[in-house]
Design a protein around this motif. Structure first.
Motif, PDB file in Angstrom:
ATOM      1  N   ILE A   4      57.092  67.215  58.596  1.00  0.00           N
ATOM      2  CA  ILE A   4      57.142  66.940  60.023  1.00  0.00           C
ATOM      3  C   ILE A   4      55.808  66.368  60.484  1.00  0.00           C
ATOM      4  CG2 ILE A   4      57.548  67.942  62.274  1.00  0.00           C
ATOM      5  CD1 ILE A   4      59.052  70.162  60.863  1.00  0.00           C
ATOM      6  N   MET A  90      68.585  70.084  63.013  1.00  0.00           N
ATOM      7  CA  MET A  90      67.275  69.608  63.426  1.00  0.00           C
ATOM      8  C   MET A  90      66.613  70.610  64.358  1.00  0.00           C
ATOM      9  SD  MET A  90      65.071  67.375  63.114  1.00  0.00           S
ATOM     10  CE  MET A  90      65.287  65.668  62.754  1.00  0.00           C
ATOM     11  N   HIS A 277      66.653  66.030  57.365  1.00  0.00           N
ATOM     12  CA  HIS A 277      65.594  65.470  56.528  1.00  0.00           C
ATOM     13  C   HIS A 277      65.782  63.980  56.324  1.00  0.00           C
ATOM     14  CE1 HIS A 277      63.714  69.221  55.640  1.00  0.00           C
ATOM     15  NE2 HIS A 277      64.878  69.748  55.322  1.00  0.00           N
ATOM     16  N   ARG A 280      64.780  62.224  59.588  1.00  0.00           N
ATOM     17  CA  ARG A 280      63.333  62.175  59.811  1.00  0.00           C
ATOM     18  C   ARG A 280      62.698  60.990  59.108  1.00  0.00           C
ATOM     19  NH1 ARG A 280      62.502  67.717  58.640  1.00  0.00           N
ATOM     20  NH2 ARG A 280      63.340  68.403  60.619  1.00  0.00           N
ATOM     21  N   ALA A 285      58.286  61.413  63.798  1.00  0.00           N
ATOM     22  CA  ALA A 285      58.153  62.848  64.029  1.00  0.00           C
ATOM     23  C   ALA A 285      58.608  63.308  65.401  1.00  0.00           C
ATOM     24  CB  ALA A 285      56.701  63.268  63.819  1.00  0.00           C
ATOM     25  N   CYS A 290      64.261  62.270  66.543  1.00  0.00           N
ATOM     26  CA  CYS A 290      64.825  62.972  65.384  1.00  0.00           C
ATOM     27  C   CYS A 290      66.218  63.475  65.705  1.00  0.00           C
ATOM     28  CB  CYS A 290      63.975  64.187  65.031  1.00  0.00           C
ATOM     29  SG  CYS A 290      62.464  63.815  64.212  1.00  0.00           S
ATOM     30  N   SER A 294      69.546  62.310  63.917  1.00  0.00           N
ATOM     31  CA  SER A 294      70.324  63.329  63.201  1.00  0.00           C
ATOM     32  C   SER A 294      71.778  63.254  63.623  1.00  0.00           C
ATOM     33  CB  SER A 294      69.813  64.725  63.526  1.00  0.00           C
ATOM     34  OG  SER A 294      68.586  64.938  62.969  1.00  0.00           O
TER      35      SER A 294
END
Lengths: 344, 344
Positions: A4, A90, A277, A280, A285, A290, A294
């Protein structure tokens, strides 16, 4: 956790056009996948007929029924479920600052499973439509238990993780021992637990839509707050964030999103844990981006998994929950192996 | 906290009052548990006759029950539990993540998948040996693949975790796929293996797991010192002079070997590897990795689970159901008591 933070140290200006480009690509890809998902299957249906089923639906035409009552609900369920699971993944990874945290960690899936098993075992109900609300209630109860056991608003990440894992394991074991005792329960339960999108009715989706919407709104608000939270709780508090409130908000968002998904489609693994993941890698960040990525990626992956599982090659009935890990696992490893400079 | 220093000619040891008390209590509990497990069972064996039977006396049936059934089973349970506990505590400490036990990050999935392939390919000719070989091969291939893919300029903790996660999910999905493609009888066999059971263990299993433990324990003693320092932030650990990559590789290899030994002898029992470390650490409270404590807790958990499974004969529940049923409440109780004391 470094995952992150490392991206945050890079200069922001360079990546913003990338991020918008990726967003555009993701939206186009999702639209394409949605169209394909309506078109392909054991019985391929032409574009004209798909269009006709929307504008001039006739209940006598078999293809119209397939589109409107089977493929469309599946498509919507994949959208909602994939986006909800990945978003809550997330959120929980940001909240606990643990890359291995999964939304199931709050006990939602285990509670829902126990609820369904108890419902079959004690009441003898075997109608999948009734499971929706039982699963919802089970998930609700067990999440509240995990949250209280994890110290409530004052708790720490470690406590929440340990409490969630212990309670989930306990509930799953309780459920499994009930199943081993009663063959009748097992026969009903084993279809529910596979986690698939077939047989979902439009009615169920509409009934759950307010819960998804409420969860999404909560998730959006907590994404703004979690940007400070991923710096660590002390720093976040120093920046003026009310960490207790953020924790409650995020848990409530995860609860709404995941409980609605599990009661609609059964427990689906992988999406909540791994898709964040993947996201990301594209989004940088910032938690707001994110969360958005996601949601899109989760929806796309679940849709793709459902689509591939429906193709004749897999016998036309491979569960989306299984396919998503078969496709997503190697893709994830490839994404991690790829030269980081090329993507970021 | 009280400490004593034990000075011998060539070595000095620091003993804490709490550590010694916990060690003594655990040792007593294991001994008592093992004796109780020998005594309990459908065939009554009075404690006084054990010595005679071990010396070659007693009737044939008593000989068989004690020497061929109960003793190997109890010894396997203890050894497998110790291996699970050690492996879990090592991974959790090295990766600095309470969720990173070998069953979460996918190494057990490799062993399970290998065993399933062995059961399917051997068909009706499948014996314990073939399954064992399959599990060993599966675990070995997974380990080589995961570590190989995660290696880039050394072994980074989160790369290893994430790649293991992705691979583990894909392998678990592959297992599900295999399970859904076989006939009902093989599927029932496979499900039983996947839950984990200690039925019908013989001396071969005992030798496997205990010889492995005996061979590896010198390395474990040597690793205990650097492992405690791996819990520090990465820069600090390498500043202390630890060579991180070789150390991580050694610990990963050792952890995988231990987990594989346990899975091969007792099946993939859930929850033991995850729970043993946190339980031991919260009992000892000295900030150390608590390897010895974790192995004792693991052994105790598996012994208790297997004894419970043996006692409830009418239901034929495998031991894998009881590990979480017993371990879960223990962990929840620890969390609640610590909440009251304001610790954690």
């Amino acid at each position: 956790m470094t995952l992150i933070t490392t991206t945050a140290s890079r200069p922001q200006r360079k990546r913003i056009p990338d991020r918008h480009l990726w967003l555009l690509l993701a939206l186009v890809g999702l639209a394409l996948l949605s169209c394909l998902s309506l078109r392909l299957g054991l019985r391929p249906i032409g574009w004209n007929e798909i269009w006709a089923s929307f504008v001039a639906y006739s209940p006598e035409t078999a293809n119209h029924i397939v589109i409107q009552q089977m493929r469309l609900p599946r498509l919507l369920a994949a959208w909602l479920g994939g986006a909800a699971l990945a978003t809550s993944g997330m959120l929980i990874q940001g909240l606990t600052r643990n890359p291995l945290a999964d939304p199931g960690l709050l006990g939602i899936n285990a509670g829902a499973a126990l609820g369904v098993i108890l419902c079959i075992f004690l009441l003898g109900i075997s109608d999948p439509a009734a499971f929706v609300w039982v699963a919802m209630a089970g998930g609700l109860v067990s999440t509240i238990l995990v949250f209280l056991l994890g110290g409530g608003q004052r708790g720490s990440n470690l406590r929440l993780i340990l409490a969630g894992a212990a309670l989930s394991a306990l509930f799953l074991a309780l459920g499994r021992s009930l199943l081993l005792v009663s063959q009748r329960s097992l026969d009903v339960y084993r279809f529910w637990v596979l986690g698939g999108l077939d047989g979902i009715e439009m009615q169920t989706i509409f009934a759950l839509l307010p819960i998804f919407g409420f969860g999404a709104a909560l998730a959006l608000i907590s994404a703004f707050h979690l940007n400070a939270m991923i710096l660590g709780e002390d720093t976040a508090r120093g920046l003026g964030l009310r960490t207790a409130g953020t924790r409650t908000l995020a848990v409530a968002a995860i609860l709404c999103l995941c409980a609605a998904t599990v009661s609609m489609a059964g427990p689906i693994a992988f999406v909540g844990l791994v898709v964040p993941h993947m996201a990301r890698r594209f989004s940088g960040a910032d938690m707001r981006w994110c969360t958005l990525f996601s949601a899109l990626l989760g929806a796309g992956l679940l849709m793709l998994a459902d689509l591939v599982g429906r193709l004749p090659f897999f016998g036309g009935n491979m569960q989306a929950g299984v396919m998503v890990a078969l496709i997503g696992g190697p893709a994830f490893v490839w994404l991690l192996r790829r030269n980081e400079r090329g993507l970021r | 906290m009280t400490h004593w220093t034990l000075r011998l000619p060539f070595i000095s040891l620091r003993l804490s009052a709490r550590g010694s008390a916990v060690a003594l209590a655990l040792a007593l509990m294991i001994a008592a548990g093992a004796l109780l497990a020998l005594r309990l069972g459908t065939y009554p064996l009075v404690a006084g006759t054990w010595v005679a039977i071990l010396g070659g006396g007693g009737s044939d049936i008593e000989q068989m029950i004690l020497l061929d059934h109960r003793l190997p089973r109890i010894l396997t349970a203890l050894g497998a539990g110790a291996c699970f506990g050690l492996s879990g505590a090592m991974f959790q400490t090295m990766l600095r993540n309470p969720l990173a036990s070998p069953d979460v990050i996918g190494f057990n999935a490799g062993a399970s998948c290998g065993a399933l392939v062995a059961i399917i390919t051997a068909g009706s000719a499948a014996t314990g040996g073939t399954v064992l070989l399959g599990a060993l091969l599966g675990a070995f291939c997974t380990a080589v693949l995961v570590v190989g893919l995660a290696w880039r300029n050394g072994l980074q903790a989160e790369r290893l975790v994430l790649i293991g996660l992705g691979g583990g999910f894909a392998l678990a999905a592959l297992s599900d796929l295999l399970l859904s493609r076989t006939d009902a009888r093989t599927a029932a066999d496979m499900t039983k293996w996947l839950i984990g059971t200690l039925n019908a263990r013989d001396w071969q299993d005992v030798t496997l797991v205990w010889a492995g433990l005996a061979l590896l324990s010198p390395v474990l003693v040597w690793l205990h010192f650097p492992l405690a320092r791996l819990g520090l932030p990465e820069d600090l650990a390498s500043g202390l002079g630890l060579r991180l990559s070789p150390l991580r590789l050694t610990i990963t290899a050792l952890g995988i070997v231990l987990a594989t030994l346990a899975v091969c002898s007792a099946g993939p029992l859930p929850f033991v590897a995850f729970a043993a470390g946190p339980i031991a650490r919260s009992l000892l409270r000295n900030g150390q990795p608590a390897l010895l404590g974790a192995s004792a807790i693991g052994a105790l958990l598996v012994l208790a689970a297997d004894t419970a499974a043996r006692m409830i004969v009418t239901l034929h529940l495998p031991a894998g159901v009881f590990t979480a049923l017993i371990g879960g409440p223990v962990m929840i109780w620890l969390l609640v008591t610590q909440l009251r004391k304001g610790k954690l």
